[in-house]
Enzyme design. Structure first.
Site, mmCIF file in Angstrom:
data_model
loop_
_atom_site.group_PDB
_atom_site.id
_atom_site.type_symbol
_atom_site.label_atom_id
_atom_site.label_comp_id
_atom_site.label_asym_id
_atom_site.label_seq_id
_atom_site.Cartn_x
_atom_site.Cartn_y
_atom_site.Cartn_z
ATOM 1 C CG HIS A 57 -1.944 1.023 1.280
ATOM 2 N ND1 HIS A 57 -3.059 0.932 2.099
ATOM 3 C CD2 HIS A 57 -2.074 2.203 0.621
ATOM 4 C CE1 HIS A 57 -3.819 2.005 1.934
ATOM 5 N NE2 HIS A 57 -3.228 2.802 1.049
ATOM 6 C CG HIS A 59 -1.169 6.615 -1.860
ATOM 7 N ND1 HIS A 59 -2.398 6.565 -2.470
ATOM 8 C CD2 HIS A 59 -1.337 6.035 -0.653
ATOM 9 C CE1 HIS A 59 -3.280 5.984 -1.668
ATOM 10 N NE2 HIS A 59 -2.657 5.644 -0.550
ATOM 11 C CG PHE A 60 5.557 5.291 -5.328
ATOM 12 C CD1 PHE A 60 5.591 5.525 -3.958
ATOM 13 C CD2 PHE A 60 6.360 4.274 -5.832
ATOM 14 C CE1 PHE A 60 6.397 4.754 -3.108
ATOM 15 C CE2 PHE A 60 7.173 3.505 -4.996
ATOM 16 C CZ PHE A 60 7.183 3.746 -3.643
ATOM 17 N NE ARG A 61 0.758 11.469 -3.008
ATOM 18 C CZ ARG A 61 -0.335 11.142 -2.345
ATOM 19 N NH1 ARG A 61 -1.362 10.571 -2.950
ATOM 20 N NH2 ARG A 61 -0.415 11.383 -1.056
ATOM 21 C CG HIS A 173 -9.985 4.373 2.336
ATOM 22 N ND1 HIS A 173 -8.836 5.121 2.368
ATOM 23 C CD2 HIS A 173 -10.807 4.956 3.239
ATOM 24 C CE1 HIS A 173 -8.964 6.107 3.243
ATOM 25 N NE2 HIS A 173 -10.162 6.029 3.776
ATOM 26 C CG HIS A 227 -5.984 2.416 5.799
ATOM 27 N ND1 HIS A 227 -7.343 2.344 5.726
ATOM 28 C CD2 HIS A 227 -5.572 3.103 4.698
ATOM 29 C CE1 HIS A 227 -7.746 2.963 4.630
ATOM 30 N NE2 HIS A 227 -6.690 3.424 3.986
ATOM 31 C CG ASP A 300 -2.179 4.739 3.511
ATOM 32 O OD1 ASP A 300 -2.044 5.056 2.316
ATOM 33 O OD2 ASP A 300 -3.153 5.096 4.197
ATOM 34 C CG HIS A 304 0.097 15.011 1.125
ATOM 35 N ND1 HIS A 304 -0.607 15.112 -0.056
ATOM 36 C CD2 HIS A 304 -0.500 14.004 1.820
ATOM 37 C CE1 HIS A 304 -1.583 14.213 -0.071
ATOM 38 N NE2 HIS A 304 -1.534 13.522 1.055
HETATM 39 O O1 DOR Z 1 -4.565 9.859 4.359
HETATM 40 C C1 DOR Z 1 -4.676 9.368 3.248
HETATM 41 N N1 DOR Z 1 -3.925 9.788 2.222
HETATM 42 N N2 DOR Z 1 -5.575 8.404 3.060
HETATM 43 C C2 DOR Z 1 -5.892 7.970 1.823
HETATM 44 O O2 DOR Z 1 -6.777 7.159 1.688
HETATM 45 C C3 DOR Z 1 -5.219 8.519 0.644
HETATM 46 C C4 DOR Z 1 -3.917 9.066 1.012
HETATM 47 C C5 DOR Z 1 -3.331 9.912 -0.094
HETATM 48 O O3 DOR Z 1 -3.347 9.456 -1.237
HETATM 49 O O4 DOR Z 1 -2.846 10.987 0.207
HETATM 50 ZN ZN ZN Z 2 -3.735 4.712 0.996
#
Ligand code: DOR
Ligand code: ZN
Length: 441
Positions: A57, A59-61, A173, A227, A300, A304
């Site tokens: 899990h 998130h590489f954006r 989720h 999560h 996860d 940011h």
């Molecule tokens: O806090 C979170 N950030 N929960 C998510 O489900 C997505 C993730 C994100 O992609 O920033």
């Molecule tokens: Zn996530």
């Protein structure tokens, strides 16, 4: 041939001092000796050798938000953290919801990822055909409540249709959108992150989790709950029988952080969905892991920028970076006596491989891929903002002294990370999903 000598080879149920022989991308022998003269020998005396962490899990954006992270920076952070395989989530721009976005993401990972990878696809309101025809993916991600990005499937009928049609894994989720909207209205003047767990209350999580489990039971559909964050959810799950097709995940932040301190110290830098909550929840999550109600730990990783997080509650996005720190944080828990290194290997390496039916991953065995991590359980180091590989270069654990660190990470038999340095010449591969059944250990 590469030889790793004298390591303590760790699995979920034993530790053996053994030599491990690697030919090309594969482990060819564990223990004993070989007549062949190795090209390179690494003396691992005093170090532990564990299977590479499989972080299911992240998130590489990429594509669309490369200013937060890209495949290269995210996978470098992974390698530095002893993670040799990642599963990327579909809430990119565009979201991974059709063949062309999946093909494009696949190409980008194949050209840029330093670690192995799988690519989750996302459920949108009208992509049912794609959800069932896409090939070699870990599963379908369903956002039952809105989070970062536009992906959302809050309509109960549409959600049921996803469960009813097809057989592949659904990763949920689970936060209930209707309750979230009510709470957002109720706390509309909320001006700091300490309100986050009130808006995204335990009830919002439990309601959605119950709904997902009920659909999964009704259609006997493979469900993976992402999560988990509440005592209520794990108590509910503990009471359910005949649920071999249901697995669950917890993140390091839900295990090692708790409110109210995390919001006092970090404000929006601890803001994530679902939220970090009071100690009773993190304690229940640990108990659930130990009892096998939760099967895996995943980061996860949700990067940011500092400038985005500094916008204050209401404007700051949710999510914390974690792929680089999840293994060290958990090894630190081993050093504190909270769990054993065998359990860590079970939760972060073996179970992910079994749960997602990964071919030749998760174990240090002859014939398996040489995804390995040499770990120094005595090494103490501070997590420090500005000294990380993840692009935003901050961590909620800034200033924490952590004991237990990866020193060398091998991806497919090649060194991807060694004592602080990333080897950028190595590239990971897409993982292959087998057809055998899930067996939690
Ligand atoms: O806090 C979170 N950030 N929960 C998510 O489900 C997505 C993730 C994100 O992609 O920033
Ligand atoms: Zn996530």
């Amino acid at each position: 041939m590469l030889l790793i000598k004298n390591a303590e080879v760790v699995s979920s149920n034993r530790t053996d001092t053994a030599d491990v022989w690697i030919e090309g991308t594969t482990i060819v022998q564990v223990g004993g000796s070989l007549k062949t003269i190795p090209v390179e020998t690494i003396d691992a005396k005093g170090l532990m050798l564990i299977p590479g962490v499989i972080d299911t899990h992240v998130h590489f954006r990429q594509p669309g938000m490369e200013w937060k992270e890209d495949i290269k920076s995210g996978s470098s952070a992974a390698a530095a953290g002893g993670v040799t395989t990642v599963f990327d989530m579909p809430n990119t721009i565009p979201p991974t919801v059709d063949e062309s976005s999946l093909t494009a993401k696949r190409k980008a990972f194949s050209e840029q990822s330093l670690v192995n990878y799988g690519i989750f696809i996302g459920a949108a309101s009208s992509n049912m055909d794609f959800l069932n025809t896409a090939e070699n993916v870990p599963g379908i991600k369903v956002f039952m409540g809105s989070s970062t990005g536009s992906l959302l499937l809050s309509d109960e009928k549409e959600l049921e249709k996803v469960f009813a049609c097809g057989s592949r894994l659904i990763a949920a989720h689970a936060e209930d959108e209707a309750l979230l909207l009510l709470n957002k209205e109720k706390y509309r003047s909320a001006n700091q992150a300490s309100f986050h767990p009130l808006i995204r209350s335990p009830e919002t999580a439990l309601t959605a989790t119950v709904k997902a489990v009920q659909f999964s039971q009704k259609y006997q559909r493979r469900l993976h709950l992402l999560h988990l964050s509440t005592q209520e959810e794990v108590e509910y799950l503990s009471g359910i029988y005949h649920k071999k097709h249901i697995t669950a995940e917890v993140t390091p932040h839900h295990l090692v952080l708790s409110s109210p301190e995390c919001y006092e110290q970090l404000n929006t830098f601890a803001q994530t969905n679902p939220p970090v909550r009071e100690k009773r929840h993190s304690q229940a999550l640990w108990t659930a892991l130990k009892k096998g109600v939760i099967h895996t730990i995943a980061s996860d990783h949700a990067p940011h920028l500092v400038s985005e997080k500094e916008k204050g509650y209401g404007l700051a996005p949710s999510g914390v970076p974690g792929v680089e720190t999840s293994l060290p944080l958990m090894l630190n828990q081993v050093n504190k006596g909270q769990c054993s290194v065998h359990e860590i290997v079970k939760w972060m390496c073996e179970n992910p491989a079994l749960m997602f039916r990964l071919k030749n991953k998760g174990f240090i065995k002859k014939g398996f891929d040489a995804d390995l991590v040499l770990v120094d359980m005595k090494k103490r180091k501070k997590v420090q903002n500005g000294r990380l590989f993840t692009k935003p270069n901050w961590s909620p654990y800034d200033g924490w002294t952590v004991q237990g660190w990866p020193v060398i990470t091998f991806v497919n038999g090649q060194i991807a990370f060694r004592e602080g340095e990333i080897m950028t010449s190595t590239l990971g591969k897409e993982v292959v999903f087998n057809k055998y059944e899930f067996r939690s250990q």
